[in-house]
Write a protein that holds these residues in place. Structure first.
Motif, PDB file in Angstrom:
ATOM      1  N   LYS A   1     -12.485 -13.176  24.850  1.00 38.82           N
ATOM      2  CA  LYS A   1     -12.758 -11.785  24.487  1.00 38.82           C
ATOM      3  C   LYS A   1     -13.001 -10.975  25.754  1.00 38.82           C
ATOM      4  O   LYS A   1     -13.785 -11.372  26.609  1.00 38.82           O
ATOM      5  N   ILE A   2     -12.312  -9.850  25.849  1.00 38.35           N
ATOM      6  CA  ILE A   2     -12.341  -9.013  27.050  1.00 38.35           C
ATOM      7  C   ILE A   2     -12.806  -7.605  26.656  1.00 38.35           C
ATOM      8  O   ILE A   2     -12.236  -6.997  25.749  1.00 38.35           O
ATOM      9  N   ASN A   3     -13.827  -7.106  27.340  1.00 34.81           N
ATOM     10  CA  ASN A   3     -14.327  -5.754  27.100  1.00 34.81           C
ATOM     11  C   ASN A   3     -14.397  -4.995  28.414  1.00 34.81           C
ATOM     12  O   ASN A   3     -14.800  -5.563  29.435  1.00 34.81           O
ATOM     13  N   ALA A   4     -14.032  -3.721  28.373  1.00 34.11           N
ATOM     14  CA  ALA A   4     -14.129  -2.869  29.560  1.00 34.11           C
ATOM     15  C   ALA A   4     -15.582  -2.515  29.812  1.00 34.11           C
ATOM     16  O   ALA A   4     -16.330  -2.205  28.890  1.00 34.11           O
ATOM     17  N   VAL A   5     -15.985  -2.617  31.085  1.00 39.43           N
ATOM     18  CA  VAL A   5     -17.313  -2.186  31.533  1.00 39.43           C
ATOM     19  C   VAL A   5     -17.068  -1.357  32.787  1.00 39.43           C
ATOM     20  O   VAL A   5     -16.946  -1.910  33.884  1.00 39.43           O
ATOM     21  N   GLY A   6     -16.936  -0.050  32.623  1.00 46.55           N
ATOM     22  CA  GLY A   6     -16.563   0.793  33.755  1.00 46.55           C
ATOM     23  C   GLY A   6     -15.179   0.409  34.228  1.00 46.55           C
ATOM     24  O   GLY A   6     -14.241   0.327  33.435  1.00 46.55           O
ATOM     25  N   ASN A   7     -15.045   0.116  35.528  1.00 47.09           N
ATOM     26  CA  ASN A   7     -13.765  -0.314  36.097  1.00 47.09           C
ATOM     27  C   ASN A   7     -13.619  -1.823  36.111  1.00 47.09           C
ATOM     28  O   ASN A   7     -12.692  -2.355  36.712  1.00 47.09           O
ATOM     29  N   GLU A   8     -14.557  -2.515  35.497  1.00 45.67           N
ATOM     30  CA  GLU A   8     -14.553  -3.977  35.472  1.00 45.67           C
ATOM     31  C   GLU A   8     -14.354  -4.465  34.038  1.00 45.67           C
ATOM     32  O   GLU A   8     -14.172  -3.688  33.119  1.00 45.67           O
ATOM     33  N   SER A   9     -14.427  -5.785  33.876  1.00 47.02           N
ATOM     34  CA  SER A   9     -14.270  -6.402  32.560  1.00 47.02           C
ATOM     35  C   SER A   9     -15.399  -7.381  32.307  1.00 47.02           C
ATOM     36  O   SER A   9     -15.837  -8.090  33.214  1.00 47.02           O
ATOM     37  N   GLN A  10     -15.843  -7.418  31.073  1.00 46.82           N
ATOM     38  CA  GLN A  10     -16.791  -8.440  30.630  1.00 46.82           C
ATOM     39  C   GLN A  10     -15.976  -9.428  29.803  1.00 46.82           C
ATOM     40  O   GLN A  10     -15.280  -9.028  28.860  1.00 46.82           O
ATOM     41  N   VAL A  11     -16.049 -10.701  30.165  1.00 48.02           N
ATOM     42  CA  VAL A  11     -15.226 -11.713  29.518  1.00 48.02           C
ATOM     43  C   VAL A  11     -16.106 -12.836  28.995  1.00 48.02           C
ATOM     44  O   VAL A  11     -17.067 -13.252  29.656  1.00 48.02           O
ATOM     45  N   GLN A  12     -15.751 -13.332  27.801  1.00 47.56           N
ATOM     46  CA  GLN A  12     -16.482 -14.445  27.211  1.00 47.56           C
ATOM     47  C   GLN A  12     -15.504 -15.322  26.433  1.00 47.56           C
ATOM     48  O   GLN A  12     -14.625 -14.807  25.737  1.00 47.56           O
TER      49      GLN A  12
ATOM     50  N   VAL B   1      -7.129  -8.907  33.486  1.00 43.94           N
ATOM     51  CA  VAL B   1      -7.713 -10.138  32.935  1.00 43.94           C
ATOM     52  C   VAL B   1      -6.852 -10.646  31.783  1.00 43.94           C
ATOM     53  O   VAL B   1      -6.526 -11.834  31.701  1.00 43.94           O
ATOM     54  N   TYR B   2      -6.455  -9.737  30.899  1.00 41.15           N
ATOM     55  CA  TYR B   2      -5.611 -10.099  29.762  1.00 41.15           C
ATOM     56  C   TYR B   2      -4.289 -10.715  30.236  1.00 41.15           C
ATOM     57  O   TYR B   2      -3.852 -11.748  29.712  1.00 41.15           O
ATOM     58  N   THR B   3      -3.662 -10.092  31.215  1.00 38.13           N
ATOM     59  CA  THR B   3      -2.377 -10.592  31.731  1.00 38.13           C
ATOM     60  C   THR B   3      -2.528 -12.026  32.241  1.00 38.13           C
ATOM     61  O   THR B   3      -1.668 -12.875  31.994  1.00 38.13           O
ATOM     62  N   PHE B   4      -3.624 -12.318  32.926  1.00 39.75           N
ATOM     63  CA  PHE B   4      -3.872 -13.671  33.420  1.00 39.75           C
ATOM     64  C   PHE B   4      -4.052 -14.642  32.251  1.00 39.75           C
ATOM     65  O   PHE B   4      -3.418 -15.699  32.197  1.00 39.75           O
ATOM     66  N   LEU B   5      -4.918 -14.291  31.299  1.00 40.58           N
ATOM     67  CA  LEU B   5      -5.243 -15.198  30.195  1.00 40.58           C
ATOM     68  C   LEU B   5      -4.109 -15.345  29.178  1.00 40.58           C
ATOM     69  O   LEU B   5      -4.021 -16.365  28.495  1.00 40.58           O
TER      70      LEU B   5
END
Length: 133
Positions: free
Chosen positions: A86-97, A18-22
């Protein structure tokens, strides 16, 4: 200071993906609604027009690996603001806002708050759609 937040979206990609994309402003064009025209971008900047509203020029202000990308305006601006993803890890996924912090007077806030909220919500949902494929 006015704070406007998108919904928190769960994306089935790692925070690094997600970070790489943003972190690349060239990718942000995919997050824009159809009202955005005249798009120009580099890895660290983007310029565009929101039809009937404003011309905006944004640049990367800060990058925090795998956790945040912060954009700020440059050139002529309607009001000072930052847009943080803002990107947070949630297991193997990401929570983004997406979080917009703006210095707006009361009149601008009354006129702009709802459209900006809708804009951020749209961008967050587009990010989820694009990255979830």
């Amino acid at each position: 200071m006015t704070v406007i937040e998108s919904s928190q979206e769960i994306i089935n990609k790692t925070p690094q993906e997600v970070y790489t994309f943003l972190a690349d402003c060239n990718n942000h064009k995919q997050l824009m609604p159809v009202q955005v025209i005249n798009w120009q971008s580099t890895e660290d900047t983007c310029k565009f027009t929101i039809q009937g509203t404003a011309d905006l020029s944004l640049r990367v202000k800060e990058k925090q690996a795998d956790s945040a990308v912060v954009l700020e305006p440059y050139e002529k601006i309607p009001f000072p603001f930052t847009l943080a993803w803002k990107i947070n890890a949630v297991g193997n996924e990401s929570q983004v806002q997406a979080v917009l912090e703006a210095d707006m007077n009361m009149f601008i806030k009354m006129v702009a708050a709802k459209p900006l909220e809708n804009f951020l919500k749209y961008q967050a949902q587009q990010l989820k759609t694009i990255l979830n494929g």
